[in-house]
Scaffold this active site. Sequence first.
Site, PDB file in Angstrom:
ATOM      1  N   GLY A 127      -7.330   1.045   0.240  1.00 17.69           N
ATOM      2  CA  GLY A 127      -8.046  -0.081   0.828  1.00 17.69           C
ATOM      3  C   GLY A 127      -7.151  -1.295   0.719  1.00 17.69           C
ATOM      4  O   GLY A 127      -5.969  -1.228   1.061  1.00 17.69           O
ATOM      5  N   GLU A 128      -7.695  -2.377   0.219  1.00 14.11           N
ATOM      6  CA  GLU A 128      -6.911  -3.598   0.043  1.00 14.11           C
ATOM      7  C   GLU A 128      -6.944  -3.967  -1.443  1.00 14.11           C
ATOM      8  O   GLU A 128      -8.008  -4.305  -1.973  1.00 14.11           O
ATOM      9  CB  GLU A 128      -7.518  -4.714   0.906  1.00 14.11           C
ATOM     10  CG  GLU A 128      -6.603  -5.881   1.134  1.00 14.11           C
ATOM     11  CD  GLU A 128      -5.250  -5.502   1.725  1.00 14.11           C
ATOM     12  OE1 GLU A 128      -5.190  -4.684   2.660  1.00 14.11           O
ATOM     13  OE2 GLU A 128      -4.235  -6.021   1.223  1.00 14.11           O
ATOM     14  N   SER A 129      -5.795  -3.859  -2.088  1.00 11.37           N
ATOM     15  CA  SER A 129      -5.764  -3.981  -3.554  1.00 11.37           C
ATOM     16  C   SER A 129      -6.216  -5.358  -4.038  1.00 11.37           C
ATOM     17  O   SER A 129      -6.811  -5.466  -5.124  1.00 11.37           O
ATOM     18  CB  SER A 129      -4.368  -3.653  -4.080  1.00 11.37           C
ATOM     19  OG  SER A 129      -3.390  -4.427  -3.429  1.00 11.37           O
TER      20      SER A 129
ATOM     21  N   CYS B 223      -2.928   5.029  -3.213  1.00 14.46           N
ATOM     22  CA  CYS B 223      -2.497   3.888  -2.411  1.00 14.46           C
ATOM     23  C   CYS B 223      -2.902   2.550  -3.055  1.00 14.46           C
ATOM     24  O   CYS B 223      -2.378   2.212  -4.106  1.00 14.46           O
ATOM     25  CB  CYS B 223      -2.983   4.037  -0.980  1.00 14.46           C
ATOM     26  SG  CYS B 223      -1.982   3.074   0.164  1.00 14.46           S
TER      27      CYS B 223
ATOM     28  N   ARG C 137       3.928  -3.824  -3.240  1.00 13.69           N
ATOM     29  CA  ARG C 137       2.994  -3.583  -2.132  1.00 13.69           C
ATOM     30  C   ARG C 137       3.730  -3.537  -0.789  1.00 13.69           C
ATOM     31  O   ARG C 137       4.710  -4.254  -0.601  1.00 13.69           O
ATOM     32  CB  ARG C 137       1.941  -4.689  -2.078  1.00 13.69           C
ATOM     33  CG  ARG C 137       1.103  -4.797  -3.334  1.00 13.69           C
ATOM     34  CD  ARG C 137       0.095  -5.926  -3.221  1.00 13.69           C
ATOM     35  NE  ARG C 137      -0.817  -5.698  -2.112  1.00 13.69           N
ATOM     36  CZ  ARG C 137      -1.378  -6.659  -1.400  1.00 13.69           C
ATOM     37  NH1 ARG C 137      -1.126  -7.928  -1.666  1.00 13.69           N
ATOM     38  NH2 ARG C 137      -2.193  -6.371  -0.415  1.00 13.69           N
TER      39      ARG C 137
ATOM     40  N   ILE D 159       0.046   4.991   4.555  1.00 17.23           N
ATOM     41  CA  ILE D 159      -0.442   3.876   5.363  1.00 17.23           C
ATOM     42  C   ILE D 159      -0.171   2.573   4.606  1.00 17.23           C
ATOM     43  O   ILE D 159      -0.795   2.308   3.575  1.00 17.23           O
ATOM     44  CB  ILE D 159      -1.961   4.009   5.643  1.00 17.23           C
ATOM     45  CG1 ILE D 159      -2.282   5.342   6.338  1.00 17.23           C
ATOM     46  CG2 ILE D 159      -2.449   2.833   6.493  1.00 17.23           C
ATOM     47  CD1 ILE D 159      -3.767   5.654   6.413  1.00 17.23           C
ATOM     48  N   ARG D 160       0.768   1.811   5.089  1.00 14.92           N
ATOM     49  CA  ARG D 160       1.167   0.565   4.396  1.00 14.92           C
ATOM     50  C   ARG D 160       1.259   0.822   2.895  1.00 14.92           C
ATOM     51  O   ARG D 160       0.668   0.136   2.062  1.00 14.92           O
ATOM     52  CB  ARG D 160       0.187  -0.573   4.706  1.00 14.92           C
ATOM     53  CG  ARG D 160       0.147  -0.917   6.195  1.00 14.92           C
ATOM     54  CD  ARG D 160      -0.801  -2.055   6.483  1.00 14.92           C
ATOM     55  NE  ARG D 160      -0.314  -3.288   5.865  1.00 14.92           N
ATOM     56  CZ  ARG D 160      -1.071  -4.096   5.133  1.00 14.92           C
ATOM     57  NH1 ARG D 160      -2.333  -3.812   4.900  1.00 14.92           N
ATOM     58  NH2 ARG D 160      -0.570  -5.178   4.623  1.00 14.92           N
TER      59      ARG D 160
ATOM     60  N   HIS E 112      -2.209   9.024   0.960  1.00 16.30           N
ATOM     61  CA  HIS E 112      -3.668   9.230   1.031  1.00 16.30           C
ATOM     62  C   HIS E 112      -4.001  10.721   1.075  1.00 16.30           C
ATOM     63  O   HIS E 112      -4.115  11.286   2.174  1.00 16.30           O
ATOM     64  CB  HIS E 112      -4.218   8.571   2.303  1.00 16.30           C
ATOM     65  CG  HIS E 112      -4.309   7.088   2.217  1.00 16.30           C
ATOM     66  ND1 HIS E 112      -5.469   6.435   1.869  1.00 16.30           N
ATOM     67  CD2 HIS E 112      -3.378   6.133   2.428  1.00 16.30           C
ATOM     68  CE1 HIS E 112      -5.249   5.129   1.870  1.00 16.30           C
ATOM     69  NE2 HIS E 112      -3.994   4.913   2.215  1.00 16.30           N
TER      70      HIS E 112
ATOM     71  N   GLU F 222      -6.701  12.197   0.710  1.00 16.25           N
ATOM     72  CA  GLU F 222      -8.054  12.481   1.225  1.00 16.25           C
ATOM     73  C   GLU F 222      -8.084  12.555   2.754  1.00 16.25           C
ATOM     74  O   GLU F 222      -9.097  12.918   3.326  1.00 16.25           O
ATOM     75  CB  GLU F 222      -9.038  11.401   0.729  1.00 16.25           C
ATOM     76  CG  GLU F 222      -9.014  10.067   1.474  1.00 16.25           C
ATOM     77  CD  GLU F 222      -7.811   9.196   1.156  1.00 16.25           C
ATOM     78  OE1 GLU F 222      -6.860   9.671   0.489  1.00 16.25           O
ATOM     79  OE2 GLU F 222      -7.789   8.037   1.607  1.00 16.25           O
TER      80      GLU F 222
HETATM   81  N1  GLN Z   1      -1.351  -2.296   1.735  1.00 18.74           N
HETATM   82  C1  GLN Z   1      -2.524  -2.113   0.901  1.00 18.74           C
HETATM   83  C2  GLN Z   1      -2.464  -2.978  -0.328  1.00 18.74           C
HETATM   84  O1  GLN Z   1      -1.453  -3.515  -0.622  1.00 18.74           O
HETATM   85  C3  GLN Z   1      -2.671  -0.661   0.523  1.00 18.74           C
HETATM   86  C4  GLN Z   1      -2.846   0.181   1.751  1.00 18.74           C
HETATM   87  C5  GLN Z   1      -3.707   1.368   1.577  1.00 18.74           C
HETATM   88  O2  GLN Z   1      -4.454   1.545   0.594  1.00 18.74           O
HETATM   89  N2  GLN Z   1      -3.657   2.196   2.573  1.00 18.74           N
HETATM   90  O3  GLN Z   1      -3.445  -3.138  -1.007  1.00 18.74           O
END
Ligand code: GLN
Length: 195
Positions: free
Chosen positions: A54-56, A86, A113, A141-142, A177, A179
């Site tokens: 998600g978004e840390s 992630c 990140r 993913i990112r 990921h 999952e």
């Molecule tokens: N870029 C997100 C972060 O820095 C992590 C991306 C993800 O969980 N797919 O939080």
Amino acid sequence: MSLKAGVIAVQGDVSEHAAAIEKAATSLGERVTAVEIRKAGIVPDCDMLLLPGGESTAISRLLEKEGIDEEIKAHDEAGKPILATCAGLIVAAEDAHDERVKTLDIIDVTVERNAFGRQKDSFEAPLSVTGLDEPFPAVFIRAPLISEVGDGVEILAEWDGRPVAIRDGNVIATSFHPELTADARIHGLAFFDRQ
Ligand code: GLN
């Protein structure tokens, strides 16, 4: 008796992880009930925990606000299994070099990140993972880069010469990921120590 798996659900991808845990358990002859966690008081009853992507920045802020952060640390100190993926890896780390992320410091790694570069923001790669018989289809993913690992940390997989999956005692953490494919072997490895 059914084991209880807590999926931290303050933000990010959750339902896929609950399905993957239950799939891994079924294939290994174990019984697990997955619960989503958005408030304090549930983690202490869980046998295993999952910290999703998600978004840390948002995840760490909400964990602190809800008082779930200290419960995750206690779960870790009790030696119970955790899978962090992630953004979950970023939150679990010792340091993320970003003052907006209050890390839990339950794994002895430093992360950067979004370090895999813009043109590679998302990609899939077959990975050899220690403990798995066949390569794992890893979706990035990112994704964060694991830039430093402590002495007690085992590197389970590398991509491009860089660690992307580690084990630190009771915790397995991945940059990717697990999952997002139908393959639940990483969940099996993290929670039942077998695929
Ligand atoms: N870029 C997100 C972060 O820095 C992590 C991306 C993800 O969980 N797919 O939080």
